[in-house]
Design a protein around this motif. Structure first.
Motif, PDB file in Angstrom:
ATOM      1  N   LEU A   1       0.763  -1.228   0.182  1.00  0.00           N
ATOM      2  CA  LEU A   1      -0.089   0.063   0.038  1.00  0.00           C
ATOM      3  C   LEU A   1       0.824   1.364  -0.041  1.00  0.00           C
ATOM      4  N   ASP A   2       0.800   2.092  -0.987  1.00  0.00           N
ATOM      5  CA  ASP A   2       1.498   3.401  -0.843  1.00  0.00           C
ATOM      6  C   ASP A   2       1.354   4.037   0.316  1.00  0.00           C
ATOM      7  N   GLU A   3       2.768   4.503   0.581  1.00  0.00           N
ATOM      8  CA  GLU A   3       2.838   5.074   1.868  1.00  0.00           C
ATOM      9  C   GLU A   3       1.897   6.479   2.102  1.00  0.00           C
ATOM     10  N   SER A   4       1.692   7.297   0.811  1.00  0.00           N
ATOM     11  CA  SER A   4       0.783   8.375   0.910  1.00  0.00           C
ATOM     12  C   SER A   4      -0.670   8.013   1.504  1.00  0.00           C
ATOM     13  N   SER A   5      -1.033   6.883   1.332  1.00  0.00           N
ATOM     14  CA  SER A   5      -2.481   6.589   2.060  1.00  0.00           C
ATOM     15  C   SER A   5      -2.649   7.126   3.385  1.00  0.00           C
ATOM     16  N   PHE A   6      -1.865   6.758   4.110  1.00  0.00           N
ATOM     17  CA  PHE A   6      -1.898   7.319   5.634  1.00  0.00           C
ATOM     18  C   PHE A   6      -0.606   7.586   6.294  1.00  0.00           C
ATOM     19  N   ASN A   7       0.206   8.018   5.321  1.00  0.00           N
ATOM     20  CA  ASN A   7       1.411   8.643   5.813  1.00  0.00           C
ATOM     21  C   ASN A   7       2.109   7.545   6.725  1.00  0.00           C
ATOM     22  N   LYS A   8       2.109   6.279   6.388  1.00  0.00           N
ATOM     23  CA  LYS A   8       2.590   5.558   7.244  1.00  0.00           C
ATOM     24  C   LYS A   8       3.510   4.435   6.371  1.00  0.00           C
ATOM     25  N   LYS A   9       4.666   3.888   6.577  1.00  0.00           N
ATOM     26  CA  LYS A   9       5.548   3.048   6.085  1.00  0.00           C
ATOM     27  C   LYS A   9       5.150   1.625   6.288  1.00  0.00           C
ATOM     28  N   ASN A  10       5.747   0.591   5.490  1.00  0.00           N
ATOM     29  CA  ASN A  10       5.701  -0.752   5.510  1.00  0.00           C
ATOM     30  C   ASN A  10       4.028  -1.356   5.684  1.00  0.00           C
ATOM     31  N   MET A  11       3.426  -0.825   4.851  1.00  0.00           N
ATOM     32  CA  MET A  11       1.867  -1.167   4.795  1.00  0.00           C
ATOM     33  C   MET A  11       1.685  -2.019   3.583  1.00  0.00           C
TER      34      MET A  11
ATOM     35  N   PRO B   1     -11.032  -3.739   1.864  1.00  0.00           N
ATOM     36  CA  PRO B   1      -9.457  -4.103   2.090  1.00  0.00           C
ATOM     37  C   PRO B   1      -9.190  -4.019   3.359  1.00  0.00           C
ATOM     38  N   LEU B   2      -8.224  -5.018   3.642  1.00  0.00           N
ATOM     39  CA  LEU B   2      -7.663  -4.991   5.056  1.00  0.00           C
ATOM     40  C   LEU B   2      -6.255  -4.558   5.111  1.00  0.00           C
ATOM     41  N   TYR B   3      -6.204  -3.166   5.867  1.00  0.00           N
ATOM     42  CA  TYR B   3      -4.868  -2.383   5.515  1.00  0.00           C
ATOM     43  C   TYR B   3      -3.786  -2.922   6.674  1.00  0.00           C
ATOM     44  N   ILE B   4      -2.693  -3.364   6.503  1.00  0.00           N
ATOM     45  CA  ILE B   4      -1.834  -3.691   7.632  1.00  0.00           C
ATOM     46  C   ILE B   4      -0.675  -2.862   7.647  1.00  0.00           C
ATOM     47  N   GLN B   5      -0.204  -2.625   8.833  1.00  0.00           N
ATOM     48  CA  GLN B   5       1.114  -2.082   8.983  1.00  0.00           C
ATOM     49  C   GLN B   5       2.202  -2.866   9.790  1.00  0.00           C
ATOM     50  N   ALA B   6       3.307  -3.466   8.951  1.00  0.00           N
ATOM     51  CA  ALA B   6       4.353  -4.169   9.587  1.00  0.00           C
ATOM     52  C   ALA B   6       4.916  -3.410  10.386  1.00  0.00           C
TER      53      ALA B   6
ATOM     54  N   SER C   1      -3.383   2.493  -3.755  1.00  0.00           N
ATOM     55  CA  SER C   1      -3.768   3.521  -2.516  1.00  0.00           C
ATOM     56  C   SER C   1      -5.163   2.990  -2.068  1.00  0.00           C
ATOM     57  N   ALA C   2      -5.504   3.904  -0.784  1.00  0.00           N
ATOM     58  CA  ALA C   2      -6.850   3.629  -0.286  1.00  0.00           C
ATOM     59  C   ALA C   2      -7.955   4.478  -0.956  1.00  0.00           C
ATOM     60  N   PHE C   3      -9.078   4.050  -0.388  1.00  0.00           N
ATOM     61  CA  PHE C   3     -10.000   4.631  -0.790  1.00  0.00           C
ATOM     62  C   PHE C   3     -10.798   5.490   0.408  1.00  0.00           C
ATOM     63  N   LEU C   4     -10.113   7.014   0.250  1.00  0.00           N
ATOM     64  CA  LEU C   4     -10.751   7.748   1.410  1.00  0.00           C
ATOM     65  C   LEU C   4     -11.374   9.087   0.898  1.00  0.00           C
ATOM     66  N   ASN C   5     -12.223   9.828   1.733  1.00  0.00           N
ATOM     67  CA  ASN C   5     -12.854  10.828   1.294  1.00  0.00           C
ATOM     68  C   ASN C   5     -13.802  10.740   0.089  1.00  0.00           C
ATOM     69  N   GLY C   6     -14.040   9.581  -0.321  1.00  0.00           N
ATOM     70  CA  GLY C   6     -15.035   9.569  -1.472  1.00  0.00           C
ATOM     71  C   GLY C   6     -14.159   9.467  -2.800  1.00  0.00           C
ATOM     72  N   ASN C   7     -13.067   9.093  -2.672  1.00  0.00           N
ATOM     73  CA  ASN C   7     -12.146   8.487  -3.936  1.00  0.00           C
ATOM     74  C   ASN C   7     -11.156   8.048  -3.587  1.00  0.00           C
ATOM     75  N   TRP C   8     -10.700   7.142  -4.633  1.00  0.00           N
ATOM     76  CA  TRP C   8      -9.500   6.433  -4.706  1.00  0.00           C
ATOM     77  C   TRP C   8      -8.083   7.512  -4.758  1.00  0.00           C
ATOM     78  N   LEU C   9      -7.300   7.237  -3.841  1.00  0.00           N
ATOM     79  CA  LEU C   9      -6.341   8.554  -3.961  1.00  0.00           C
ATOM     80  C   LEU C   9      -5.315   8.275  -5.172  1.00  0.00           C
ATOM     81  N   CYS C  10      -5.251   6.922  -5.737  1.00  0.00           N
ATOM     82  CA  CYS C  10      -4.308   6.585  -6.722  1.00  0.00           C
ATOM     83  C   CYS C  10      -4.930   7.038  -8.154  1.00  0.00           C
ATOM     84  N   CYS C  11      -6.164   6.810  -8.457  1.00  0.00           N
ATOM     85  CA  CYS C  11      -6.668   7.203  -9.697  1.00  0.00           C
ATOM     86  C   CYS C  11      -7.884   8.115  -9.531  1.00  0.00           C
ATOM     87  N   LYS C  12      -8.162   8.541  -8.533  1.00  0.00           N
ATOM     88  CA  LYS C  12      -9.134   9.692  -8.247  1.00  0.00           C
ATOM     89  C   LYS C  12     -10.567   9.112  -8.720  1.00  0.00           C
ATOM     90  N   ALA C  13     -10.860   7.796  -8.867  1.00  0.00           N
ATOM     91  CA  ALA C  13     -11.974   7.444  -9.204  1.00  0.00           C
ATOM     92  C   ALA C  13     -13.077   7.540  -7.990  1.00  0.00           C
TER      93      ALA C  13
END
Length: 599
Positions: A413-423, A432-437, A467-479
């Motif tokens: 998962l892109d780090e930009s999704s939640f501003n967290k590494k190793n996801m 989707p199940l999002y996990i941070q190692a 990336s994640a789906f947040l605030n009504g759109n996918w952060l990666c493709c803006k769908a």
């Protein structure tokens, strides 16, 4: 004037294969609307003479079978009769078992039968049933599953079909090393060449054996689920048949996975598509010695007598004196435990979950649409061969469970999704199940483990959202639609050779053909059942039916009547189809192709 068209298969591992040719008049090619089907013909040598003196000779025995596969609904009765075989008591009265009885070569029956049962997820209970029948005639534990019975042939064929990728990821790298950078390994004094050093050769052989053995015993995570299920059933049945022998539960499995799978693939890698060609004589000899060693090491977990006494050759005894028996025995037992767990006390025909990985990581609450630290909570994760779960604490009941078969993809998962590494993310049909190692190494290990255990899932995704789906759109493709197909190709897509493409109707048609060809044997078996005392009429001499397995004449007779009736109906359907094709199908169409060369 005519144009010749040749058809070749360039996908063969050894060389291109000529499939056939046709000749088409040039005048018909000038017609823009010309469409026709032709049957391929053998190659024409013309008037050219062949230089046979330089070529040697080759005798071929070719069997060509043309199957006319009808629409699926025509096979309903026969298919259902075959699929319920594992439920028939006794199993020898089932349609699948009778098929093997009437076919002269059991292999003709086993191949389509195994493929059909695999396709419909009915193979494991059938193998368990025929294996139990096989064990009734096994008097010594050390000879368990060593013959060529219906049970052993079904398992052999199953391993060839579902185990191709397993062999590739386990053995191909080391087999490539042996074949491409061969080291002298001959240790038989009689076969040593001038200048050979037997001590160096023994070191080389030991290096290869250690490497092959190590790859095998650490490969349990890659073992296909259906193989584990079959091994579990065989292990349980063996322990039940010989309750006083603690080793038989291991030999029941090692007789297949080591002796009939890995050892055979090592000695003949080209047959299992691990190498493109048959190895040269020296390499072939090296592979033979390695295979012998792997067979012996694989049996160490199940031998009660001296390990070295199993060798006929003195030089192999000397070679194995360098092995630490206890170390290898424990490795074999652990591997066999992993691929055939028997923790359950009740037989189910399905393997118990094999523990693969566990550890503590952070999980983001599913379904939350905003970013927030409170959404991430520390959880204990556990991965087995059956399910992926997370818990509040270790040894607590799971909060959430995802069956392995439901996992569609596992990706970073892109780090930009939640501003967290190793996801990373686990896609399983719901949110989707999002996990941070805890670190990048741990994240990679979890992704690899999850990808390997889900590699054969049929509904895996080809695309995902990085990336994640947040605030009504996918952060990666803006769908803006959450169900929108992914915008990036999965990096851990299923390898092509793990896909098992089986046409159930094609296999059922093949089985129908076998029954039809062996109609006289079906009738002979029916007569044999009718001659037994429960039926009226004189009892025939045992020689008339001694070649058949008849445990229950009534049940067998009933199944035979169903088979014969079903085959007769399919015969009528085929005759009607052939008449319809010859009378209505256009000559040159797919249904009625042109036969012969047109000049």
């Amino acid at each position: 004037m005519s144009e010749r068209v040749d058809l070749w298969n360039n996908g063969n591992l050894v060389q291109d294969i000529f499939l056939g040719e046709i000749k088409v008049p040039v005048k018909v090619l000038r017609n823009d609307s010309f469409q026709a089907w032709y049957l391929l013909q053998p190659r024409e040598n013309g008037n050219k003479s062949s230089k046979t003196d330089d070529l040697g000779s080759l005798r071929l025995n070719i069997c060509y079978t043309e199957d006319c596969v009808l629409p699926s609904e025509y096979y309903t009765s026969l298919r259902n009769l075959l699929l319920k075989s594992s439920d028939v008591q006794p199993i020898s009265a089932s349609a699948a078992y009778i098929l093997s009885e009437v076919c002269r070569d059991k292999y003709d029956a086993v191949l389509p039968l195994v493929r059909l049962l695999l396709h419909h997820h009915k193979l494991v209970p059938f193998v368990a049933a025929v294996a139990e029948l096989d064990l009734k005639d096994t008097q010594e534990a050390n000879t368990i599953f060593r013959g060529n019975s219906l049970a052993t042939r079904c398992v052999d064929e199953m391993m060839k079909i579902v185990g191709k990728h397993y062999l590739k990821v386990t053995l191909k790298p080391v087999i490539d090393e042996i074949c491409e950078s061969p080291k002298p390994c001959e240790i038989d004094p009689i076969k040593l060449r001038e200048g050979d050093n037997v001590e160096i050769n023994m070191e080389n052989l030991r290096y290869y054996v250690d490497k092959v053995f190590r790859e095998i015993v650490r490969s349990s995570i890659s073992c296909p689920t259906v193989m584990c299920d079959v091994f579990y059933s065989l292990r349980h049945l063996a322990a039940k048949r010989f309750p006083n022998d603690p080793h038989v539960q291991y030999s029941a499995v090692s007789s297949f996975v080591f002796l009939r799978f890995f050892a055979v693939a090592v000695v003949s890698p080209h047959t299992f598509h691990l190498r493109p060609h048959h190895p040269d004589a020296q390499t072939s000899r090296t592979l033979t010695l390695i295979s012998k060693a792997i067979q012996t090491l694989g049996s160490w977990g199940s031998l009660t007598k001296s390990k070295l006494s199993s060798f006929k050759e003195t030089f192999m005894c000397e070679f194995f004196k360098t092995f630490q028996e206890e170390k290898f025995t424990e490795s074999v037992k652990k591997f066999l435990d992993d691929v055939s767990s028997t923790e359950s006390k009740e037989p189910s025909g399905v393997s118990e979950p094999v523990h693969l990985k566990e550890g503590e990581m952070y999980k983001r609450a599913q379904g939350r649409t905003r970013i927030g630290k409170k959404n991430f909570k520390k959880r204990w994760f556990c991965l087995t061969s059956r399910e992926f779960t997370y818990h509040k604490q270790q040894d607590k009941e799971p909060i959430f469970t995802i069956p392995i078969k439901n996992i569609l993809a596992v990706e970073k998962l892109d780090e930009s999704s939640f501003n967290k590494k190793n996801m990373f993310q686990v896609l399983h049909g719901e949110k989707p199940l999002y996990i941070q190692a805890n670190n990048c190494v741990e994240a990679s290990e979890w992704i690899e483990a999850l990808c390997r255990v889900t590699r054969c899932n049929q509904k895996r995704l080809s695309f995902y959202h990085p990336s994640a789906f947040l605030n009504g759109n996918w952060l990666c493709c803006k769908a803006t639609v959450e169900s929108t197909e992914g915008c990036a190709r999965c990096t851990a897509d299923v390898p092509a050779d793990t896909q098992i493409e089986i046409d159930g109707d094609r296999e059922t048609e093949r089985i129908y053909s076998l029954f039809s060809i062996n109609r006289s044997k079906l009738q002979k078996l029916e007569e044999a059942c009718g001659s037994i005392a429960v039926y009226q009429g004189p009892r025939k001499e045992p020689d008339d039916y001694s070649n058949f397995t008849i445990e229950d004449s009534v049940a067998t007779f009933h199944t035979l009547q169903q088979i014969i009736d079903t085959v007769e109906k399919l015969n009528e359907s085929h005759e009607k189809y052939q008449k319809k094709r010859s009378s209505s199908a256009k000559y040159g169409s797919e249904e009625n192709p042109i036969v012969g060369k047109v000049s």
